[in-house]
Design an enzyme around this catalytic site. Structure first.
Site, short mmCIF file in Angstrom:
data_model
loop_
_atom_site.label_atom_id
_atom_site.label_comp_id
_atom_site.label_asym_id
_atom_site.label_seq_id
_atom_site.Cartn_x
_atom_site.Cartn_y
_atom_site.Cartn_z
N CYS A 193 -17.35 -1.14 -2.94
CA CYS A 193 -17.22 0.10 -2.37
C CYS A 193 -17.83 1.08 -3.36
O CYS A 193 -17.95 0.94 -4.44
CB CYS A 193 -15.81 0.42 -2.39
N CYS A 246 -10.95 4.85 -5.65
CA CYS A 246 -9.82 5.24 -5.20
C CYS A 246 -8.88 4.68 -6.35
O CYS A 246 -8.80 3.51 -6.15
CB CYS A 246 -9.40 5.02 -3.94
N CYS A 290 -6.53 1.74 -4.96
CA CYS A 290 -7.12 0.66 -4.08
C CYS A 290 -6.31 -0.75 -4.27
O CYS A 290 -6.45 -1.05 -5.55
CB CYS A 290 -8.45 0.71 -4.37
#
Length: 348
Positions: A70, A74, A77
């Protein structure tokens, strides 16, 4: 006692010892081989460590996380970049065909960020295959939206039923704190742009939000009404050992967690929004059929993601017994809904 009798005892004892040793090594080699056979098993995929479900499970709705990579970071996650592995396209298609033959009606592609691999073309080919070749009623994607181009919709949009974009806040500073951003790019600008493309190319638009320490007091009502998604999935921040909690984790999500009461307060604040679909930790943990990058079902019942054997090696029915899937909770959380855009009767 003659000489032959004297020799027979030690010889028999020696033969017994040799047989025992050979048997031990045969079992050891057999066990080692069982861990290495099969190109798609991946590390640690021995179903003996899982608790198999005695009941047959139909994979009606499956979430395939075909990549873990990714471009966002975040903090909460729970499916992190622990590998960079992606199946070859033909093998992924073979697995999807096995799932369709076992009763799959809906496939959801996720990651990681699914548009990252081959700039979304790999994903587009899977979407096309599932809708055109497998004739699945519903094909959907969950994305952070940062890598999507209009050309993708032009090429593959007809074959996609639902596109869900993850958005946790309508304040850019909050998104920065969470990690849902890349550099100085505006996550919200992408969100609104993609909403317009979904309208233009006739793809149902959905929003996913993870409620956590940084956005729990936010009022998103006006923005959600303006964007008008078909569904707004609202998740309570969830801890998964080895992913976003514990020594082996790539994230430390403890500072993002909120209480059940805080989550309920957020839901109450947005109770006027009819498309809101809430998912607490209890509803979320065991109510998804999750396939990882090796096409192994992940069992989250113990607070970790314990993998089954790959469906490419042992088939769907053998692997799904170790998924930990709670079908009753799947139905309770609204997992089965009108998920084909042909049946949604949307005004484009």
């Amino acid at each position: 006692m003659n000489a032959s009798t004297f020799l027979t005892g030690p010889l028999l004892l020696l033969q017994l010892c040799v047989t025992t040793v050979l048997s031990f090594f045969a079992r050891l080699l057999d066990k080692t081989f069982s861990w290495t056979v099969g190109a798609c098993e991946g590390p640690g995929s021995d179903p003996d460590v899982n608790k198999a479900s005695p009941n047959a499970v139909t994979p009606t709705s499956v979430n395939y996380h075909f990549t873990r990579k990714c471009n966002y970071k975040c903090g909460f996650c729970f499916h992190t970049a622990k590998t960079s592995f992606v199946l070859p396209l033909d093998e992924a298609k073979r697995g999807l065909k096995l799932l369709k033959d076992s009763g799959m009606e809906k496939i959801n592609f996720s990651g990681g960020e699914p548009f990252l691999h081959e700039k979304g073309d790999f994903l587009g080919k899977l979407v096309h295959y599932c809708k055109q070749d497998l004739q699945l009623p519903s094909v959907s994607i969950v994305s952070n939206g940062s890598m999507i181009k209009e050309q993708w919709f032009q090429k593959y949009g007809d074959h996609l039923d639902i596109l869900a974009i993850s958005c946790d806040s309508f304040d850019e500073a909050t998104n920065q704190l969470i990690g849902r951003t890349q550099g100085r790019r505006s996550h919200l600008d992408n969100l609104y742009k993609i909403q317009n493309w979904c309208q233009q190319y006739k793809v149902a638009f959905k929003i996913n939000s993870v409620i956590n320490t940084f956005n729990v007091d936010e009022d998103m009502t006006d923005c959600i009404i303006q964007l008008n998604p078909v569904r707004w999935k609202v998740f309570q921040c969830l801890l998964i050992d080895g992913e976003n909690a514990g020594e082996e984790a790539l994230r430390e999500a403890e500072r993002f967690t909120i209480s059940e009461q805080q989550f309920q307060d957020f839901l109450d604040r947005h109770s006027s929004i009819s498309c809101l679909v809430p998912e607490s930790n209890e509803k979320m943990r065991n109510s998804y059929l999750i396939l990882d990058e090796y096409m192994r079902f992940l069992d989250c019942r113990g607070g970790r993601k314990e993998p089954s054997k790959s469906i490419l090696d042992v088939g769907v029915s053998a692997a799904i017994r170790f998924s930990g899937f709670d079908e009753k909770m799947f139905l309770k959380r609204g997992g089965k809904y009108v998920w084909s855009k042909a049946d949604m009767k949307l005004e484009w």
